[in-house]
Motif scaffolding. Structure first.
Motif, PDB file in Angstrom:
ATOM      1  N   GLN A  72     -58.440  71.055  10.101  1.00  0.00           N
ATOM      2  CA  GLN A  72     -59.926  71.233  11.282  1.00  0.00           C
ATOM      3  C   GLN A  72     -60.441  71.587   9.908  1.00  0.00           C
ATOM      4  O   GLN A  72     -62.260  70.295  10.657  1.00  0.00           O
ATOM      5  CB  GLN A  72     -59.179  72.535  11.545  1.00  0.00           C
ATOM      6  CG  GLN A  72     -58.452  72.218  13.141  1.00  0.00           C
ATOM      7  CD  GLN A  72     -58.134  73.107  13.637  1.00  0.00           C
ATOM      8  OE1 GLN A  72     -58.866  74.758  13.879  1.00  0.00           O
ATOM      9  NE2 GLN A  72     -57.243  73.451  14.201  1.00  0.00           N
ATOM     10  N   ALA A  73     -60.053  72.254   8.815  1.00  0.00           N
ATOM     11  CA  ALA A  73     -61.456  72.507   8.486  1.00  0.00           C
ATOM     12  C   ALA A  73     -61.508  70.932   7.552  1.00  0.00           C
ATOM     13  O   ALA A  73     -63.609  70.305   7.249  1.00  0.00           O
ATOM     14  CB  ALA A  73     -60.954  72.812   6.546  1.00  0.00           C
ATOM     15  N   TYR A  74     -61.686  70.127   7.163  1.00  0.00           N
ATOM     16  CA  TYR A  74     -61.629  68.683   6.486  1.00  0.00           C
ATOM     17  C   TYR A  74     -62.761  67.597   8.226  1.00  0.00           C
ATOM     18  O   TYR A  74     -62.886  67.650   7.897  1.00  0.00           O
ATOM     19  CB  TYR A  74     -60.558  67.528   6.800  1.00  0.00           C
ATOM     20  CG  TYR A  74     -61.435  66.462   6.232  1.00  0.00           C
ATOM     21  CD1 TYR A  74     -61.783  66.073   5.226  1.00  0.00           C
ATOM     22  CD2 TYR A  74     -60.668  65.337   6.799  1.00  0.00           C
ATOM     23  CE1 TYR A  74     -62.150  64.834   4.579  1.00  0.00           C
ATOM     24  CE2 TYR A  74     -61.383  63.868   6.246  1.00  0.00           C
ATOM     25  CZ  TYR A  74     -62.196  63.556   5.735  1.00  0.00           C
ATOM     26  OH  TYR A  74     -62.422  62.242   5.021  1.00  0.00           O
ATOM     27  N   ALA A  75     -61.970  68.251   9.218  1.00  0.00           N
ATOM     28  CA  ALA A  75     -62.936  67.350  10.393  1.00  0.00           C
ATOM     29  C   ALA A  75     -64.211  67.635   9.935  1.00  0.00           C
ATOM     30  O   ALA A  75     -65.385  67.390  10.503  1.00  0.00           O
ATOM     31  CB  ALA A  75     -62.111  67.914  11.636  1.00  0.00           C
ATOM     32  N   ASN A  76     -63.798  68.867  10.068  1.00  0.00           N
ATOM     33  CA  ASN A  76     -65.701  70.318  10.345  1.00  0.00           C
ATOM     34  C   ASN A  76     -66.781  70.383   9.139  1.00  0.00           C
ATOM     35  O   ASN A  76     -67.715  69.970   9.297  1.00  0.00           O
ATOM     36  CB  ASN A  76     -65.554  71.577  10.571  1.00  0.00           C
ATOM     37  CG  ASN A  76     -64.297  72.249  11.299  1.00  0.00           C
ATOM     38  OD1 ASN A  76     -64.272  71.274  12.735  1.00  0.00           O
ATOM     39  ND2 ASN A  76     -63.791  73.170  11.295  1.00  0.00           N
ATOM     40  N   ASP A  77     -65.699  69.874   7.980  1.00  0.00           N
ATOM     41  CA  ASP A  77     -66.830  69.659   6.628  1.00  0.00           C
ATOM     42  C   ASP A  77     -67.040  68.625   6.356  1.00  0.00           C
ATOM     43  O   ASP A  77     -68.146  68.416   5.372  1.00  0.00           O
ATOM     44  CB  ASP A  77     -66.453  70.685   5.549  1.00  0.00           C
ATOM     45  CG  ASP A  77     -65.928  71.703   6.289  1.00  0.00           C
ATOM     46  OD1 ASP A  77     -66.883  72.741   7.027  1.00  0.00           O
ATOM     47  OD2 ASP A  77     -65.101  73.005   5.671  1.00  0.00           O
ATOM     48  N   LYS A  78     -66.416  67.713   6.583  1.00  0.00           N
ATOM     49  CA  LYS A  78     -66.815  65.835   5.800  1.00  0.00           C
ATOM     50  C   LYS A  78     -68.067  65.496   5.946  1.00  0.00           C
ATOM     51  O   LYS A  78     -68.826  65.576   4.451  1.00  0.00           O
ATOM     52  CB  LYS A  78     -65.358  65.318   6.212  1.00  0.00           C
ATOM     53  CG  LYS A  78     -65.367  64.684   7.463  1.00  0.00           C
ATOM     54  CD  LYS A  78     -65.079  63.330   8.449  1.00  0.00           C
ATOM     55  CE  LYS A  78     -65.134  62.779   9.199  1.00  0.00           C
ATOM     56  NZ  LYS A  78     -63.966  63.319   9.941  1.00  0.00           N
ATOM     57  N   ALA A  79     -68.690  65.829   7.226  1.00  0.00           N
ATOM     58  CA  ALA A  79     -69.761  65.343   6.484  1.00  0.00           C
ATOM     59  C   ALA A  79     -71.078  66.453   6.254  1.00  0.00           C
ATOM     60  O   ALA A  79     -72.187  66.316   6.432  1.00  0.00           O
ATOM     61  CB  ALA A  79     -70.760  64.995   8.258  1.00  0.00           C
ATOM     62  N   LEU A  80     -70.977  68.166   5.989  1.00  0.00           N
ATOM     63  CA  LEU A  80     -71.363  68.721   6.054  1.00  0.00           C
ATOM     64  C   LEU A  80     -71.729  69.034   4.592  1.00  0.00           C
ATOM     65  O   LEU A  80     -72.436  70.065   3.659  1.00  0.00           O
ATOM     66  CB  LEU A  80     -71.320  69.998   6.763  1.00  0.00           C
ATOM     67  CG  LEU A  80     -71.082  69.701   8.179  1.00  0.00           C
ATOM     68  CD1 LEU A  80     -70.776  71.371   8.799  1.00  0.00           C
ATOM     69  CD2 LEU A  80     -72.046  69.293   8.575  1.00  0.00           C
ATOM     70  N   THR A  81     -71.038  68.535   3.602  1.00  0.00           N
ATOM     71  CA  THR A  81     -70.647  68.591   1.899  1.00  0.00           C
ATOM     72  C   THR A  81     -71.191  67.596   1.246  1.00  0.00           C
ATOM     73  O   THR A  81     -71.193  66.695   1.328  1.00  0.00           O
ATOM     74  CB  THR A  81     -70.059  70.092   2.218  1.00  0.00           C
ATOM     75  OG1 THR A  81     -69.917  70.093   0.275  1.00  0.00           O
ATOM     76  CG2 THR A  81     -68.893  69.113   2.173  1.00  0.00           C
ATOM     77  N   ARG A  82     -71.795  67.675   0.290  1.00  0.00           N
ATOM     78  CA  ARG A  82     -71.247  66.660  -0.537  1.00  0.00           C
ATOM     79  C   ARG A  82     -70.047  66.895  -2.003  1.00  0.00           C
ATOM     80  O   ARG A  82     -69.833  65.860  -2.758  1.00  0.00           O
ATOM     81  CB  ARG A  82     -72.046  67.850  -1.864  1.00  0.00           C
ATOM     82  CG  ARG A  82     -73.468  67.313  -1.263  1.00  0.00           C
ATOM     83  CD  ARG A  82     -74.956  67.206  -2.753  1.00  0.00           C
ATOM     84  NE  ARG A  82     -76.163  67.781  -1.939  1.00  0.00           N
ATOM     85  CZ  ARG A  82     -77.457  68.465  -2.646  1.00  0.00           C
ATOM     86  NH1 ARG A  82     -76.841  68.552  -3.879  1.00  0.00           N
ATOM     87  NH2 ARG A  82     -78.485  67.951  -2.595  1.00  0.00           N
ATOM     88  N   HIS A  83     -68.749  67.851  -1.277  1.00  0.00           N
ATOM     89  CA  HIS A  83     -67.877  67.469  -1.937  1.00  0.00           C
ATOM     90  C   HIS A  83     -66.809  66.688  -2.097  1.00  0.00           C
ATOM     91  O   HIS A  83     -67.425  65.997  -1.019  1.00  0.00           O
ATOM     92  CB  HIS A  83     -67.208  68.876  -2.045  1.00  0.00           C
ATOM     93  CG  HIS A  83     -66.087  68.740  -1.738  1.00  0.00           C
ATOM     94  ND1 HIS A  83     -65.589  69.601  -3.517  1.00  0.00           N
ATOM     95  CD2 HIS A  83     -64.353  68.779  -1.497  1.00  0.00           C
ATOM     96  CE1 HIS A  83     -63.971  70.378  -3.567  1.00  0.00           C
ATOM     97  NE2 HIS A  83     -63.422  68.906  -2.481  1.00  0.00           N
TER      98      HIS A  83
END
Ligand SMILES: Nc1ncnc2c1ncn2[C@@H]1O[C@H](COP(=O)(O)OP(=O)(O)OP(=O)(O)O)[C@@H](O)[C@H]1O
Ligand SMILES: [Mg+2]
Length: 289
Positions: free
Chosen positions: A27-38
């Motif tokens: 879930q975290a990956y789905a939420n965050d993938k577009a939100l970070t340069r990580h």
């Protein structure tokens, strides 16, 4: 506020149990993938998970309201927001300087909240914190300040601790100040000692609470340079509360905007700064430009 006290019911917050680690990571990956340069690694889990975090003071002042945030290994997250929005309280909950009222904080998938099993001293070894006010021991030299946690907490020998202290003081540009006491150092130098002290413990995550806010303007740059170097070259996970927008824009992998105890908006620095989606974010950014 005090006058209204008897009208305010005690806040009772119910939250679901913490997610299973693999499900949380998905879930975290789905939420965050577009939100970070990580740069995500296959199968990676967040290093810090904050799920439904709530914090109420005195049974009525709800300061954090269902905060959800995942931080990835090596990620640099900058937290912005107006005074009183709960930024410090969130950081303080992460290293259990405050006890959350409800919700879950997990470090490397291990729940640290609501469990008597959490060894707070051990936890704090893994979570370095740099405060606005430096918090150095005044009677110790710069070197002594960087050594003391290593000898007392990590049980390192004096020689080993000294070697590491000199290395970390050099990394923050203070090798020639090792034998100076805090009172003989500028605020910027003291803050760099505080950073060296935190890094010398080799924590998994470094938390910064407005590390440059107490400094004279001409001293801010040196501290930010040290933090930038850590962010870019150490691979350390960093959660940084700051009002330094240039630092946030250039160094952050992700910017999180908080207001009223809520994460209002988060995303890539260029997105949040140049195209804030939320009116309050836009207003805040406008007010400090
Ligand atoms: N120990 C406490 N007891 C009661 N209320 C508190 C306590 N600590 C913080 N608060 C309240 O919680 C709210 C959030 O405080 P917090 O320090 O987390 O804000 P902040 O976003 O860090 O603000 P700043 O930018 O001014 O540092 C504030 O309204 C504050 O008054
Ligand atoms: Mg604060």
């Amino acid at each position: 506020m005090a006058a209204k006290k008897h009208h305010v019911p005690h806040v009772k917050v119910e939250v679901p149990p913490a997610l299973d680690a693999a499900e949380a990571a998905r879930q975290a990956y789905a939420n965050d993938k577009a939100l970070t340069r990580h740069h995500f690694v296959e199968g990676e889990h967040p290093i810090v998970r904050i799920e439904h975090l709530n914090k109420t003071f005195d049974g009525e002042t709800q300061v954090l309201k269902d905060v959800n945030l995942d931080v990835w290994p090596g990620e640099v997250v900058v937290v912005l927001g107006p005074s009183g929005s709960g930024k410090s309280t969130m950081l303080r909950c992460i290293n259990l300087l405050e006890t959350p009222t409800a919700g879950h904080i997990l470090i490397e998938d291990k729940e640290i909240t609501g469990t008597s099993k959490t060894d707070v001293n051990k936890l704090r070894q893994n979570l370095g914190m740099v405060f606005q006010s430096f918090n150095l021991f005044p009677h110790l030299t710069a070197k002594g300040n960087v050594m003391i946690g290593q000898t007392k907490v990590l049980k390192k020998s004096k020689e080993e601790a000294e070697k590491e202290a000199l290395k970390q003081l050099a990394a923050v540009g203070l090798e020639d100040r090792a034998d100076f006491k805090p009172a003989q150092l500028s605020g910027g130098q003291q803050q760099r000692v505080a950073i060296a002290r935190a890094v010398a413990m080799h924590p998994d995550v470094l938390l910064f609470d407005e590390p440059t806010s107490a400094l004279d303007p001409e001293l801010v740059r040196g501290v930010l340079d040290v933090m930038r170097d850590l962010a870019e070259n150490s691979g350390m996970t960093m959660i940084v509360v700051t009002h330094e927008m240039g630092f946030a824009r250039e160094v952050a992998d992700r910017v999180v905007f908080m207001e009223g105890g809520v994460v209002v908006e988060q995303g890539l620095p260029e997105e949040v700064f140049d195209h804030p989606q939320n009116e309050r974010t836009a207003e805040f950014l406008g007010s400090i430009k």
